[in-house]
Design an enzyme around this catalytic site. Structure first.
Site, PDB file in Angstrom:
ATOM      1  N   SER A   1     -56.676   9.951  17.660  1.00  0.00           N
ATOM      2  CA  SER A   1     -56.298  10.659  16.424  1.00  0.00           C
ATOM      3  C   SER A   1     -55.195   9.956  15.646  1.00  0.00           C
ATOM      4  CB  SER A   1     -55.846  12.088  16.753  1.00  0.00           C
ATOM      5  OG  SER A   1     -54.690  12.062  17.551  1.00  0.00           O
TER       6      SER A   1
ATOM      7  N   LYS B   1     -51.601  20.872  16.342  1.00  0.00           N
ATOM      8  CA  LYS B   1     -50.995  19.811  15.536  1.00  0.00           C
ATOM      9  C   LYS B   1     -50.373  20.382  14.260  1.00  0.00           C
ATOM     10  CE  LYS B   1     -54.122  16.178  17.187  1.00  0.00           C
ATOM     11  NZ  LYS B   1     -55.214  15.264  16.837  1.00  0.00           N
TER      12      LYS B   1
END
Length: 773
Positions: free
Chosen positions: A677, A720
Site C-alpha cells: 500500500s 488507515k
C-alpha cells in the site's frame, strides 16, 4: 318317522361344537328354540339332528347360517339345571344331510337323509387303519392329553369309518377342519384325510416339545444365574463390599435408560454393561468399560434449552455489553429471526476474526446469553494432535474423548453456543493435523454424524452454534476457512475506545478496586490521552490495564489519607501513568520536499508513515532503509522505474539515475514494515525530491502502483483513515476501487475528511504536487 333313510326330526344348532357318529357327550342347551326342539324330540322318538353354526357369534341362526351336513343323534338323558339351562346326554347315531326344511317355527324341523358308511374291507383299507392307529399312539405319547384307555378303545374298533371319526374327535382341530372330515362321506377318503391331519399334529407337537425344552433350559440357566448372583451379593455383603459391582450395575442401568440415547447407542451401552457385569472388578478392562459407560450417560443426547427468540431483548443485551460491532450483532439477530420463522435452521458457524482485545470471546458469551443458551469455551491454542479433537481409541491407556465431546459434556445440552477460541493457533506434527479433524465438526452437512474415536457412535452436532475466534485468517487452512462465515472485527476507533472506557471498562475497574464514582473521576480528556499516548492497540485490553493502574494509584492515595476524592485529567495523568509511552503520529507543520505521508495498517490498527527521499551526487544507487519487508522493497523498485518513465513529462534529467544516489527511508527503523500500500506514496516522495516541489502537508495517501502507473486497491481503509484523522490530515487519496469502503468509516470522521479516489498515479501527483511544468 322314517322312510328310505329319510327322517323328519327337530334341529338343534350347535355353537363351537361338533358331534361325530357314535360319540357320546353332554350338551348345555339354553336358547328357547333349542329347548323346544329338545322337548319335541323327547315326545317323539328321542331323535334330533345336530348341525353346527358357521358363525358361533350368531344368536338366532337362519337356514344359511347352518352346515348342511350334521349328525343324527339320540337323546339319552335330559336334566334341567337351576339356572334354566338344560343339560342333555346325546349319542351320535349316523351321518345325515339336510334335504329340506319342513318347518321353521317355533323351531327348525328338517327332513334329513342318513348317510351310513359304505365300504368294502380290503388290504389297503386295513393298512390305512393300522397306520392311523400307529399315528394316534405316537400322538398320545407326545400329547399326554389323551388317556391310554382311549388308545385301547380305538385299537379294538374294526369299522374304518368309525375309527376315523373317533380319532378325529380326539384331535384339537379347528371347527372348520372337523366339519370337513364330517362332510367326507367316502370312508377311504376320510381315513386318508384323518391320517394326514394327525401327521401334521404330530409334527406340531414335536416342535412344541423342542421349543418347550429350549425354554426350560433357558429358564434353568436364568434361575441358575439369579441364584449365583444372590450368592455373590451375600458374599460381598459378608466381606463388607457393600453391594459391590451389583449396585453399580443397577445404578448404571437406570442412568442408561434415563439418558434418552438413540436406539443404536442404547444397544451398545447395554452390551457394554453386560460385559462390565461379567468382568472381575480387579481386571483393568473393568475400569475401561466403566469410564466408557460413564461418558455415554453424561453426554447430552436429547436435552436442549429452549431458545429465547425475543429479538428486542437480544439486541438490548448485545448493546449493553458491547459498543459498536454492528455487523456481528446484525448477524446474530438475523439468525434469531430465521429461527423464529422456521424453527429448523442448523446452527451457524461463525468466525470472529480480528486483533487481540477487540472483545471476540466476550461477544460470544453475550450471544449465548442473548438467545438463552448454555455457553462452553474450548481453547485450541497450541493444539497439535488430531486426537485432541477426535479423541483417542479405547485401546490406548488413559483414552478419553476429544475436546468437542468434552465440551458437550460440560454444556449438558445438545444446542449450546460453543466457542472454539484461537482456531488460528492450531498446528500440526507427526501426530496428525487437528485442523483437518475440525473440518467435520464445522461442516453443517456433516456434523450431524460427528464421529469421536472414543465414543465410536455417531454424535449430532448440527444444533450447536459454533463460534470460532482468530487473530490471523492467513494461518487457517483454506478448506477450514471455507466452512465458516467470517465476520471481521477490525478494531475500535479512537471515539469507540473512549466510549467503551467510559461505559464499560471504568465501572468494572472501579468495582474490582473497591472504588466508586464519588472517589475517582476520570475526565474524557484523560481517557483520550490514555488512548493516544499510553496504548497502541486495536482492542481495549491495554486501555483496561491503564485504567486499572490509575485505580490502584487512587486506592493508595485514599487509603494513605492524602485525599478523599481523586480527579484525573489530561494534565495530571502523567502522575498516575508516567510519561507518554508512544508517539502520536502528527502531520508535518509545513509542506516538505521529498516527504510524503503514507497510511499503513498494522495488527494494532492504523498508523501514518513519513516516507522520506533524499538525493545525493553518485552513480544511481538506490538505497532503502527502515526495516522494510520484501513487498515494500519491490514497491520502491516499481515506483523508481515508473518515475524514470515520467522523467521527460516532469522535466527531469533523463539520466538522473546515473548522476544521483537515491535514498528512500521510512522512519522508526526498529518497527518491521511491509504490505502492498506504499507504492503511490514512494512515487510522490521521489517525484517531489526530483522536481524540488513540496508536497501538500495535509494529504495522506495509500495505494499500490504498477509499472504502468495504475493504482491498485488496498485493505484496512477504515483503520488507515482513523490514523489520518488522528494525525490531523484533511485529505485522503485512495484507490478508486476502495471507494465502496468509505461507508465503513464512522460518520464523525468521514465528515471531517476529503476523500479523493484515483485510478492512476498522474491523478495522485496532480493532487500532491500540482501539474507538470
Amino acid at each position: 318317522m322314517s322312510e328310505n333313510n329319510n327322517h323328519i326330526v327337530p334341529l338343534l344348532p350347535l355353537r363351537g361344537l361338533l358331534v361325530y357318529p357314535t360319540m357320546v357327550l353332554h350338551l348345555d342347551v339354553g336358547r328357547e328354540r333349542s329347548v323346544q326342539a329338545l322337548e319335541q324330540a323327547m315326545m317323539d322318538d328321542h331323535l334330533i339332528f345336530l348341525s353346527t353354526q358357521k358363525d358361533m357369534a350368531v344368536d338366532q341362526p337362519e337356514q344359511d347360517d347352518l352346515y348342511q351336513m350334521g349328525t343324527l343323534t339320540k337323546v339319552k338323558q335330559m336334566l334341567k339345571l337351576p339356572n334354566g339351562t338344560i343339560r342333555v346326554l346325546v349319542e351320535g347315531v349316523e351321518r345325515a344331510e339336510i334335504s329340506s326344511f319342513v318347518d321353521v317355527n317355533p323351531f327348525y324341523t328338517v327332513n334329513v337323509k342318513s348317510l351310513p358308511d359304505d365300504y368294502e374291507k380290503n388290504a389297503e383299507l386295513e393298512a390305512m387303519m393300522r397306520t392311523l392307529v400307529e399315528y394316534f399312539e405316537q400322538y398320545i405319547n407326545l400329547s399326554k392329553k389323551v388317556s391310554n384307555e382311549t388308545l385301547s378303545t380305538v385299537t379294538d374298533i374294526e369299522e374304518p369309518g368309525r375309527l376315523a371319526d373317533i380319532v378325529a374327535s380326539h384331535l384339537p382341530l379347528k371347527l372348520k377342519i372337523k366339519q370337513e372330515i364330517l362332510n367326507t362321506v367316502d370312508v377311504k377318503e376320510r381315513l386318508s384325510r384323518v391320517i394326514e391331519t394327525i401327521n401334521n399334529e404330530k409334527e406340531v407337537l414335536s416342535l412344541e416339545k423342542k421349543i418347550g425344552q429350549r425354554v426350560k433350559k433357558s429358564m434353568e440357566r436364568t434361575q441358575k444365574e439369579y441364584y449365583l448372583r444372590e450368592q455373590m451379593k451375600a458374599i460381598q455383603k459378608e466381606l463388607g463390599d457393600k453391594e459391590g459391582k451389583t449396585g453399580e450395575v443397577s445404578d448404571l442401568t437406570e442412568r442408561i435408560q434415563a439418558a434418552n440415547m438413540p436406539e443404536s447407542v442404547l444397544k451398545i451401552a447395554m452390551k457394554e454393561l453386560d460385559r462390565y457385569e461379567k468382568v472381575p472388578s480387579t481386571s483393568a478392562e473393568s475400569s475401561v468399560i466403566r469410564n466408557y459407560l460413564e461418558w455415554l450417560v453424561t453426554i447430552p443426547w436429547t436435552e436442549a434449552t429452549e431458545d429465547d427468540l425475543d429479538i428486542h431483548r437480544a439486541e438490548e443485551i448485545l448493546d449493553r455489553d458491547h459498543f459498536g460491532l454492528e455487523k456481528v450483532k446484525e448477524r446474530v439477530l438475523e439468525y434469531l429471526a430465521v429461527q423464529q420463522l422456521s424453527e429448523s435452521l442448523k446452527g451457524p458457524i461463525l468466525c470472529l476474526a480480528g486483533p487481540p482485545g477487540v472483545g471476540k470471546t466476550s461477544l460470544a458469551r453475550s450471544i449465548a446469553e442473548s438467545i438463552g443458551r448454555k455457553f462452553v469455551r474450548v481453547s485450541l491454542g497450541g493444539v497439535r494432535d488430531e486426537s485432541e479433537i477426535r479423541g483417542h481409541r479405547r485401546t490406548y491407556v488413559g483414552a478419553m474423548p476429544g475436546r468437542i465431546i468434552q465440551g458437550m459434556k460440560k454444556a449438558t445440552t445438545v444446542n449450546p453456543v460453543f466457542l472454539l477460541d484461537e482456531i488460528d493457533k492450531m498446528s500440526n506434527d507427526f501426530r496428525g493435523d487437528p485442523s483437518a479433524a475440525m473440518l467435520e465438526v464445522l461442516d453443517p452437512e456433516q456434523n450431524n454424524s460427528f464421529s469421536d474415536h472414543y465414543i465410536e457412535e455417531q454424535y449430532d452436532l448440527s444444533k450447536v452454534m459454533f463460534i470460532a475466534t482468530a487473530n490471523n485468517l492467513a494461518t487457517i487452512p483454506g478448506p477450514l476457512r471455507d466452512r465458516m462465515e467470517i465476520i471481521t472485527i477490525a478494531g475500535y476507533t479512537e471515539i469507540e475506545k473512549i466510549n467503551i472506557a467510559k461505559d464499560h471498562l471504568l465501572s468494572k475497574q472501579l468495582k474490582d478496586h473497591g472504588l466508586s464514582k464519588s472517589k475517582l473521576q476520570i475526565r474524557d480528556d484523560a481517557i483520550q490521552e490514555m488512548v493516544r499516548y499510553h496504548t497502541r492497540e486495536a482492542g481495549v485490553r491495554g486501555l483496561e490495564r491503564q485504567l486499572a493502574a490509575v485505580c490502584r494509584k487512587t486506592a493508595k492515595i485514599i487509603v494513605s489519607g492524602e485525599k478523599k476524592r481523586v480527579i484525573v485529567t489530561a494534565n495530571n495523568l502523567s502522575d498516575f501513568l508516567g510519561k507518554r509511552k508512544f508517539r502520536y503520529g502528527l502531520a508535518e507543520t509545513e509542506d516538505q520536499i521529498g516527504v510524503a505521508t503514507g497510511l499503513a495498517y498494522t495488527t494494532v490498527g492504523g498508523d501514518t508513515l513519513q516516507i522520506e527521499v533524499s538525493l545525493s551526487p553518485g552513480k544511481g544507487k538506490l538505497v532503502l532503509t527502515g526495516k522494510l519487508g520484501d513487498v515494500m522493497k519491490e514497491s520502491a523498485q516499481t515506483a523508481f522505474s515508473f518515475v524514470r518513465s515520467k522523467a521527460t513529462e516532469w522535466n527531469i534529467d533523463e539520466k538522473f539515475h546515473e548522476k544521483f544516489d537515491i535514498h528512500i527511508h521510512v522512519p522508526e527503523g526498529a518497527v518491521p514494515k511491509d504490505g502492498p500500500s506504499a507504492g503511490i506514496t514512494i512515487v510522490t516522495a521521489l517525484m517531489s525530491a526530483l522536481t524540488n516541489r513540496p508536497i501538500k502537508r495535509a494529504i495522506g495517501m495509500t495505494g499500490e502502483v504498477t509499472l504502468r502507473g495504475r493504482v491498485l486497491p488496498i485493505g484496512g481503509l477504515k483503520e488507515k483513515t482513523l490514523s489520518a484523522h488522528r494525525a490531523g490530515l484533511t485529505t485522503i487519496i485512495l484507490p478508486k476501487e476502495n471507494e465502496r469502503d468509505i461507508d465503513d468509516i464512522p460518520e464523525t470522521v468521514r465528515n471531517e475528511l476529503t476523500f479523493i479516489p484515483v485510478s492512476h498515479v498522474d491523478e495522485v501527483l496532480k493532487q500532491a504536487l500540482g501539474d507538470p511544468l
